[in-house]
Design a protein around this motif. Structure first.
Motif, PDB file in Angstrom:
ATOM      1  N   SER A 358      26.816  15.843  24.230  1.00  0.00           N
ATOM      2  CA  SER A 358      26.920  16.821  23.162  1.00  0.00           C
ATOM      3  C   SER A 358      28.267  16.690  22.515  1.00  0.00           C
ATOM      4  O   SER A 358      29.188  16.127  23.078  1.00  0.00           O
ATOM      5  CB  SER A 358      26.736  18.243  23.725  1.00  0.00           C
ATOM      6  OG  SER A 358      27.737  18.513  24.676  1.00  0.00           O
ATOM      7  N   GLU A 473      18.094  13.557  21.187  1.00  0.00           N
ATOM      8  CA  GLU A 473      18.091  14.049  19.809  1.00  0.00           C
ATOM      9  C   GLU A 473      19.467  14.387  19.281  1.00  0.00           C
ATOM     10  O   GLU A 473      19.592  14.907  18.171  1.00  0.00           O
ATOM     11  CB  GLU A 473      17.188  15.281  19.689  1.00  0.00           C
ATOM     12  CG  GLU A 473      17.694  16.516  20.429  1.00  0.00           C
ATOM     13  CD  GLU A 473      17.275  16.541  21.900  1.00  0.00           C
ATOM     14  OE1 GLU A 473      17.487  17.575  22.560  1.00  0.00           O
ATOM     15  OE2 GLU A 473      16.742  15.519  22.357  1.00  0.00           O
ATOM     16  N   GLN A 474      20.541  14.079  20.034  1.00  0.00           N
ATOM     17  CA  GLN A 474      21.872  14.524  19.621  1.00  0.00           C
ATOM     18  C   GLN A 474      22.899  13.405  19.757  1.00  0.00           C
ATOM     19  O   GLN A 474      22.911  12.682  20.755  1.00  0.00           O
ATOM     20  CB  GLN A 474      22.302  15.725  20.470  1.00  0.00           C
ATOM     21  CG  GLN A 474      23.500  16.469  19.916  1.00  0.00           C
ATOM     22  CD  GLN A 474      23.729  17.765  20.671  1.00  0.00           C
ATOM     23  OE1 GLN A 474      23.303  17.922  21.815  1.00  0.00           O
ATOM     24  NE2 GLN A 474      24.406  18.701  20.036  1.00  0.00           N
TER      25      GLN A 474
END
Length: 576
Positions: A358, A473-474
């Motif tokens: 993240s 997805e990040q």
């Protein structure tokens, strides 16, 4: 009639002079004596005026000094003339003459006039002879030992100098799985333009791998490299195998197109206007796209967002070329001498797996000081921004972090080509974003060779969507979409359902694995029904079997009783 001596010779000069004085007086001296006296007077006057005519100059050359001393010394002819002049009586007292060495004869006087000292020109310093290579990129500073030992002297170049080779295989091959990717593609005939400091095509690993390029600094084909960065990046991409060396390029069958856009990155070179500049880099990208390059690698990051640079990257994408650019190197202070690193040893690292989870992750308790302004052309949408991991494939603060990053590649202690000298282990002290960009460009060449029908956006998508990351997805500001995975990029099937970066073909609205398990599963009643029937059939069978056994026993008992009754009457029938 003049008298003679008994020997038949003339009287000597003293006898003649005395005789002339006695006979004729002063006015009747012989003309020869008058000439000798006049010459003596003239020589005396010349000797007296000589030192004031020209001051003697001390010669620097010993040979010239000996010549001057020879001129000052009297000759035998001069001594004879002086002796004759002394023997000849003069009619009046003559002034005292200078010493014999100060009375040169006519011959020495003429020679002195001919070699009259002139003003010597100022000495010219000899041209310096370069005995070492020019200052190279700091990341390659550890590769100068060969030059310091004199192997690059002009005399040594005429002799056969051994080329340094390293037998170790590059560590990145096992870290990201390059050898597995070679089973699918080796980048055959893909043209990769290296827009950098030029490429030294004389390196043995690059023989036959370099096609004509361009030199936007001084003209030529781009095969002049004064900095070393371009040659090092080219070696990571397309090095050919060489005996006794473990170095080979990621796309070992690709071709290198050198495009020289700067001479060096040192402060002095930059002040001279020969360092990296956005407008010249833009020209290099355009030239590469116009001349058939399919991958354009820009290993030198720029801080300025220049419109001409953005237009050049977009133009290259339209012409079918993928731009792979460096994400930038962070300021880390002075490098340790002899370590070959552009940064000091203060660079710290954290695991790359957590760094890709993240934004902001992977830095642990550290502040995200290395998250800086974007670097260009990596930040443009059509380009792939590449950063470097350390030798353990961990995130490092030696490189710039930010939203402009797309991929990460391990690039510390990198084995590559150094100018024309063979192999060298560079960036030993800290990871290098420039060298990581070279690795990424090599993997891009593998993809291009395997999927020539796709466009640059699809090639880049293959690399980013298959990169290894914790959260599909990040993206992360430390590693972008993750660590590059060559084999996965080649094996990827774009059906529009993968999570991650934007798909150039568009995403297909399909049920994801999480949505598929939203409805509880319904069990199949068939097996339960069949088990119930089996149980019922078994029970019925057991009941029937039991009843059969009971009936059989009853019949057996009745038959036994009947036989007993018949035998109890004595065997005679009752009477009536």
């Amino acid at each position: 009639m003049r008298g003679r001596t008994p020997e038949g010779h003339r009287p000597d000069a003293e006898s003649r002079g005395s005789w002339a004085v006695r006979r004729c007086g002063l006015l009747h001296l012989p003309w020869r004596l008058l000439v000798v006296a006049a010459v003596g007077v003239w020589l005396a006057a010349l000797a007296a005026a000589g030192p004031t005519a020209a001051a003697p100059v001390e010669p620097d050359d010993p040979a010239q000094e000996e010549t001057q001393q020879a001129q000052e010394e009297p000759s035998p002819q001069e001594e004879a003339t002086d002796s004759q002049a002394e023997e000849t009586p003069s009619p009046e007292p003559e002034p005292t003459q200078e010493p014999d060495e100060a009375e040169p004869t006519d011959e020495p006087t003429q020679e002195t006039d001919e070699v009259e000292p002139q003003e010597e020109p100022a000495p010219v310093a000899p041209a310096p002879v370069q005995t070492a290579p020019p200052a190279v990129n700091q990341e390659l500073s550890g590769c100068g030992e060969l030059a310091e030992e004199g192997a690059l002297d002009e005399e040594a170049q005429d002799e056969e100098t051994p080329v340094p080779l390293i037998e170790d295989v590059p560590a990145v091959f096992s870290q990201v799985g390059v050898e597995a990717a070679w089973e699918v593609s080796r980048g055959t005939d893909v043209v990769v333009a290296v827009v950098s400091s030029g490429v030294d095509a004389s390196n043995p690993h690059l023989e036959g791998a370099v096609v004509p390029g361009a030199d936007l600094m001084s003209g030529g084909d781009g095969t002049v490299d004064e900095d070393g960065q371009g040659t090092a990046v080219a070696g990571l991409i397309a090095s050919r195998p060489v005996e006794d060396s473990g170095l080979v390029g990621v796309a070992r069958e690709s071709l290198i197109m050198p495009v020289r856009v700067f001479s060096g990155t040192s402060e002095a070179v930059v002040e001279e206007g020969r360092g990296p500049q956005a407008w010249r880099t833009a020209q290099g990208i355009r030239w590469a796209a116009d001349n058939g390059a399919q991958v354009v690698v820009v290993p030198q990051a720029l801080e300025d967002d220049a419109p001409e640079l953005a237009e050049a990257v977009a133009y290259a994408a339209q012409e079918g070329a993928l731009v792979v650019a460096s994400g930038g190197q962070a300021e880390q202070g002075e490098p340790d001498s002899g370590q070959g690193g552009a940064q000091g040893s203060s660079a710290t690292s954290t695991p790359a797996g957590t760094g890709g989870a993240s934004p902001g992750a992977g830095d642990g308790d550290q502040d995200t000081d290395t998250t800086e302004e974007p670097r260009y052309p990596a930040a443009y949408e059509e380009a792939l921004g590449v950063t470097a991991l350390d030798a353990d494939a961990a995130v490092s603060d030696a490189v710039v972090h930010g939203s402009h990053l797309d991929l990460a590649v391990p690039a510390q202690s990198v084995l590559t080509t150094f100018l024309g000298q063979g192999d060298c282990l560079v960036a030993r002290n800290a990871p290098s974003a420039s060298l990581a960009t070279g690795y990424a460009a090599g993997v891009a060449a593998l993809v291009v060779a395997a999927y020539p029908q796709e466009d640059p956006a699809e090639w880049g998508y293959r690399l980013t969507v298959t990169a290894l990351r914790a959260t599909p997805e990040q993206a992360s500001p430390t590693v972008g979409w993750g660590v590059i995975a060559p084999y996965a990029a080649l094996d990827f099937v774009n059906d529009g359902t993968a999570l991650g970066p934007d798909n150039p073909r568009g995403a297909r609205q399909a049920a994801t694995p999480a949505q598929a398990w939203a409805t509880p599963p319904v069990s199949d009643p068939g097996p339960a029904r069949r088990a119930s029937l089996a149980r019922r059939a078994g029970t019925a069978g057991a009941v029937v079997l039991a009843l059969g056994l009971v009936g059989s026993r009853i019949r057996s008992g009745n038959a036994s009783g009947s036989r007993s009754a018949l035998g109890g009457g004595g065997g005679s029938a009752p009477r009536l």
